[in-house]
Design a protein around this motif. Structure first.
Motif, PDB file in Angstrom:
ATOM      1  N   TYR A   1       0.836  -1.387   0.067  1.00 31.08           N
ATOM      2  CA  TYR A   1       0.037  -0.105   0.151  1.00 31.08           C
ATOM      3  C   TYR A   1       0.810   1.243   0.053  1.00 31.08           C
ATOM      4  O   TYR A   1       1.183   1.771   0.889  1.00 31.08           O
ATOM      5  CB  TYR A   1      -0.746  -0.104   1.151  1.00 31.08           C
ATOM      6  CG  TYR A   1      -1.787  -1.128   1.202  1.00 31.08           C
ATOM      7  CD1 TYR A   1      -3.058  -1.083   0.706  1.00 31.08           C
ATOM      8  CD2 TYR A   1      -1.727  -2.438   2.222  1.00 31.08           C
ATOM      9  CE1 TYR A   1      -3.752  -2.285   0.545  1.00 31.08           C
ATOM     10  CE2 TYR A   1      -2.472  -3.271   2.262  1.00 31.08           C
ATOM     11  CZ  TYR A   1      -3.332  -3.400   1.392  1.00 31.08           C
ATOM     12  OH  TYR A   1      -4.389  -4.322   1.174  1.00 31.08           O
ATOM     13  N   PRO A   2       1.139   1.546  -1.164  1.00 30.70           N
ATOM     14  CA  PRO A   2       2.521   2.815  -1.409  1.00 30.70           C
ATOM     15  C   PRO A   2       1.726   4.106  -0.616  1.00 30.70           C
ATOM     16  O   PRO A   2       2.145   4.855  -0.155  1.00 30.70           O
ATOM     17  CB  PRO A   2       2.424   3.086  -2.770  1.00 30.70           C
ATOM     18  CG  PRO A   2       2.094   1.843  -3.351  1.00 30.70           C
ATOM     19  CD  PRO A   2       1.255   1.043  -2.507  1.00 30.70           C
ATOM     20  N   GLN A   3       0.279   4.259  -0.720  1.00 28.58           N
ATOM     21  CA  GLN A   3      -0.538   5.181  -0.010  1.00 28.58           C
ATOM     22  C   GLN A   3      -0.258   5.510   1.512  1.00 28.58           C
ATOM     23  O   GLN A   3      -0.626   6.387   2.080  1.00 28.58           O
ATOM     24  CB  GLN A   3      -1.856   5.428  -0.615  1.00 28.58           C
ATOM     25  CG  GLN A   3      -2.943   4.260  -0.002  1.00 28.58           C
ATOM     26  CD  GLN A   3      -2.893   3.004  -0.760  1.00 28.58           C
ATOM     27  OE1 GLN A   3      -1.648   2.537  -1.105  1.00 28.58           O
ATOM     28  NE2 GLN A   3      -3.913   2.377  -1.286  1.00 28.58           N
ATOM     29  N   LEU A   4       0.083   4.290   2.198  1.00 36.65           N
ATOM     30  CA  LEU A   4       0.362   4.055   3.506  1.00 36.65           C
ATOM     31  C   LEU A   4       1.703   4.091   3.978  1.00 36.65           C
ATOM     32  O   LEU A   4       2.321   4.007   5.089  1.00 36.65           O
ATOM     33  CB  LEU A   4      -0.409   2.685   4.059  1.00 36.65           C
ATOM     34  CG  LEU A   4      -2.036   2.768   3.943  1.00 36.65           C
ATOM     35  CD1 LEU A   4      -2.488   1.361   4.578  1.00 36.65           C
ATOM     36  CD2 LEU A   4      -2.667   3.990   4.380  1.00 36.65           C
ATOM     37  N   GLY A   5       2.509   4.338   3.065  1.00 39.77           N
ATOM     38  CA  GLY A   5       4.093   4.408   3.170  1.00 39.77           C
ATOM     39  C   GLY A   5       4.457   5.326   4.401  1.00 39.77           C
ATOM     40  O   GLY A   5       5.463   5.059   4.870  1.00 39.77           O
ATOM     41  N   ASP A   6       3.889   6.456   4.571  1.00 37.38           N
ATOM     42  CA  ASP A   6       4.318   7.188   5.944  1.00 37.38           C
ATOM     43  C   ASP A   6       3.513   7.061   7.070  1.00 37.38           C
ATOM     44  O   ASP A   6       3.509   7.948   8.029  1.00 37.38           O
ATOM     45  CB  ASP A   6       4.357   8.763   5.115  1.00 37.38           C
ATOM     46  CG  ASP A   6       3.087   9.221   4.988  1.00 37.38           C
ATOM     47  OD1 ASP A   6       1.944   8.256   4.924  1.00 37.38           O
ATOM     48  OD2 ASP A   6       2.671  10.381   4.723  1.00 37.38           O
ATOM     49  N   ILE A   7       2.762   5.939   7.467  1.00 35.29           N
ATOM     50  CA  ILE A   7       1.747   5.725   8.302  1.00 35.29           C
ATOM     51  C   ILE A   7       2.799   5.809   9.538  1.00 35.29           C
ATOM     52  O   ILE A   7       3.810   5.105   9.496  1.00 35.29           O
ATOM     53  CB  ILE A   7       0.726   4.889   8.645  1.00 35.29           C
ATOM     54  CG1 ILE A   7       1.309   3.478   8.276  1.00 35.29           C
ATOM     55  CG2 ILE A   7      -0.310   5.130   7.630  1.00 35.29           C
ATOM     56  CD1 ILE A   7       0.302   2.325   8.631  1.00 35.29           C
ATOM     57  N   GLU A   8       2.317   6.332  10.822  1.00 31.22           N
ATOM     58  CA  GLU A   8       3.252   6.288  11.914  1.00 31.22           C
ATOM     59  C   GLU A   8       2.927   5.066  12.545  1.00 31.22           C
ATOM     60  O   GLU A   8       2.101   4.620  13.107  1.00 31.22           O
ATOM     61  CB  GLU A   8       2.930   7.379  12.965  1.00 31.22           C
ATOM     62  CG  GLU A   8       3.576   8.589  12.533  1.00 31.22           C
ATOM     63  CD  GLU A   8       3.325   9.793  13.495  1.00 31.22           C
ATOM     64  OE1 GLU A   8       3.752   9.701  14.696  1.00 31.22           O
ATOM     65  OE2 GLU A   8       2.760  10.747  13.119  1.00 31.22           O
ATOM     66  N   ILE A   9       3.908   4.429  13.182  1.00 33.73           N
ATOM     67  CA  ILE A   9       4.135   3.098  13.920  1.00 33.73           C
ATOM     68  C   ILE A   9       3.837   3.397  15.372  1.00 33.73           C
ATOM     69  O   ILE A   9       4.959   4.028  15.772  1.00 33.73           O
ATOM     70  CB  ILE A   9       5.064   2.168  13.497  1.00 33.73           C
ATOM     71  CG1 ILE A   9       5.191   1.956  12.083  1.00 33.73           C
ATOM     72  CG2 ILE A   9       5.053   0.904  14.363  1.00 33.73           C
ATOM     73  CD1 ILE A   9       4.034   1.282  11.338  1.00 33.73           C
ATOM     74  N   GLU A  10       3.173   3.013  15.957  1.00 28.37           N
ATOM     75  CA  GLU A  10       2.832   3.335  17.674  1.00 28.37           C
ATOM     76  C   GLU A  10       3.539   2.035  18.422  1.00 28.37           C
ATOM     77  O   GLU A  10       4.220   2.375  19.505  1.00 28.37           O
ATOM     78  CB  GLU A  10       1.404   3.620  17.998  1.00 28.37           C
ATOM     79  CG  GLU A  10       1.555   4.229  19.373  1.00 28.37           C
ATOM     80  CD  GLU A  10       0.467   4.930  19.757  1.00 28.37           C
ATOM     81  OE1 GLU A  10      -0.666   4.737  18.935  1.00 28.37           O
ATOM     82  OE2 GLU A  10       0.099   5.166  20.977  1.00 28.37           O
TER      83      GLU A  10
END
Ligand SMILES: Cc1cc2nc3c(=O)[nH]c(=O)nc-3n(C[C@H](O)[C@H](O)[C@H](O)COP(=O)(O)OP(=O)(O)OC[C@H]3O[C@@H](n4cnc5c(N)ncnc54)[C@H](O)[C@@H]3O)c2cc1C
Length: 407
Positions: free
Chosen positions: A306-315
């Protein structure tokens, strides 16, 4: 109840407070036996409280390999027991009125290569031989469920579901305590010996005298050398993102999602009051230490799909150890009179620990029919350090094969 101190007596001492130990202890006390459960750390501290929560039929070993080893008839009985294990989890949750533990239903199995006929054949074989009703999802239909170009087709198994695994461990603990099981956490068992008909189970501050002992310590260091040497510890990783509205837009399927590579990705949406998070698991290794850049590595895996989620933050990030036998099937059996092993459930423990719980509780109370189903899968030295190296090389080979498949 705190850690074990002094001497106790019981019909059965169960060592290891993961799902295997908890289910066995619960089943034994429901059958009227007195049970002591000893856990080195906290209940659910091992793989059981930190896994992906996907509940499905089957075993870590594939059905074709099981058929080759034990024949069609026995393979189908083993499969039926694995379904009993899955139903056990669901019924336990339902009877306790804890449907909140089930967070989603259905399992979408995906392929990343173009050979969709192989997936159709698998679907057909599962239907013919095991009565599974699986629904084929072609590429256009997949687009409605997942916003990615990575997959070529999928199959949905509607009977599977996913749970909050720690909450399920806590529910089993509650049921054990309510049934009279004496649970001692922070109690590492250091030795098991036998005199006459009695086993002596020792920890640093106490001991339990019991007629039977069950060792359910998986990959976390058990007290019986022969069992421990048969189990190869394999680590795997999970990350959970911060809530992000883009997750639900990209992943519209709410059940379990996996791809069918040998050590593929597994993921699902986790919902809480803060919003939708992505729980993403994958990678296996025989290295025990957690990689320093785990978040970055796993975010790379997410972005690959999912390239569109490439910058989601990991908690949150964590690792856990699975126990594997060389044959990739659980070791469930009586290894000496009165001494039982329930271990090596691999990455498929949610239903199989329940199946083992039923088999072992039956065996201790007189019926060995279910236990006999596992008799072909005995203990064998896992190879120690050489086993770990060989497994790591095999894993790298399989990743390469998977990569070539996708080209
Ligand atoms: C990250 C991860 C994701 C997974 N995802 C899934 C999934 O989605 N679906 C699925 O079906 N399976 C999954 N699995 C596999 C599944 O979690 C395991 O197969 C299952 O939990 C094993 O249960 P267990 O009781 O045998 O072992 P564990 O839960 O590991 O319990 C063993 C316990 O024994 C205790 N112990 C060890 N030595 C001693 C001693 N000497 N004295 C006392 N206590 C001792 C340990 O402290 C530990 O609590 C996953 C595993 C991991 C690690």
């Amino acid at each position: 109840m705190g850690s074990l101190s002094g001497q106790e007596e019981a019909d059965v001492a169960v060592i290891g407070g993961g799902l295997a130990g908890l289910t066995i202890a619960r089943e034994l006390c429901e059958r009227g036996l007195s049970v002591v459960l000893l856990e080195a750390s906290r209940i659910g501290w091992g793989a059981s409280g930190r896994n992906g929560g996907f509940v499905s039929p089957g075993y870590a070993q594939g059905t074709a390999a099981i058929e080759r080893c034990v024949g069609r008839h026995k393979a189908s009985r083993l499969h039926a027991l694995s379904v009993d294990g899955m139903n056990y989890v669901e019924e336990t949750i339902a009877k306790a009125g804890r449907e909140d533990i089930i967070a989603g239903r259905g399992w979408l199995h995906l392929i990343r290569h173009k050979r969709t006929d192989a997936l159709r054949q698998w679907q057909q074989a599962m239907s013919d031989r095991y009565g599974a009703t699986l629904e084929f999802v072609d590429r256009p239909a997949l687009q409605a469920l997942l916003d990615t170009q990575k997959y070529h087709a999928g199959v949905i198994d509607p009977g599977c579901f996913h749970i909050d695994p720690l909450a399920y461990c806590e529910l089993l603990l509650e049921l054990c305590r309510a049934g009279g099981v004496r649970v001692h956490e922070e109690t590492r068992v250091s030795g098991v010996s036998r005199s006459g008909q009695t086993y002596h189970v020792k920890s640093s501050d106490g001991s339990v005298r019991a007629k039977s002992v069950v060792v359910a310590t998986s990959a976390y260091g058990g007290p019986v050398g022969a069992i421990e040497r048969s189990v190869l510890p394999v680590a795997t990783y999970v990350v959970v993102s911060r809530p992000d509205s883009r997750i639900g837009e990209a992943i519209r399927y709410r059940g379990c999602i996996t791809d069918q590579r040998r050590a593929g990705d597994y993921y699902r949406i986790v919902e809480d009051e803060a919003g939708q998070r992505l729980l993403w698991g994958g990678r296996i290794t025989t290295r025990r230490s957690q990689p320093a850049q785990l978040s970055r590595l796993m975010r790379g895996d997410i972005a690959g799909v999912y390239p569109q989620l490439g910058d989601i933050e990991i908690e949150y990030t964590w690792s856990g150890l699975m126990g594997y036998a060389r044959h990739k099937m659980p070791i469930v059996g009586e290894i000496r009179p009165g001494l039982f092993a329930a271990t090596a459930f691999g990455g498929h423990g949610l239903n199989t620990t329940a199946a083992a719980g039923l088999a072992i509780a039956d065996a201790i109370t007189g019926s060995k029919e279910r236990l006999a189903l596992f008799e072909d899968y005995t203990m064998a030295w896992g190879g120690g350090i050489f086993g770990r190296i060989a497994t790591q090389i095999e894993y790298m080979r399989l990743r390469l094969v998977d990569y070539i498949d996708e080209i």
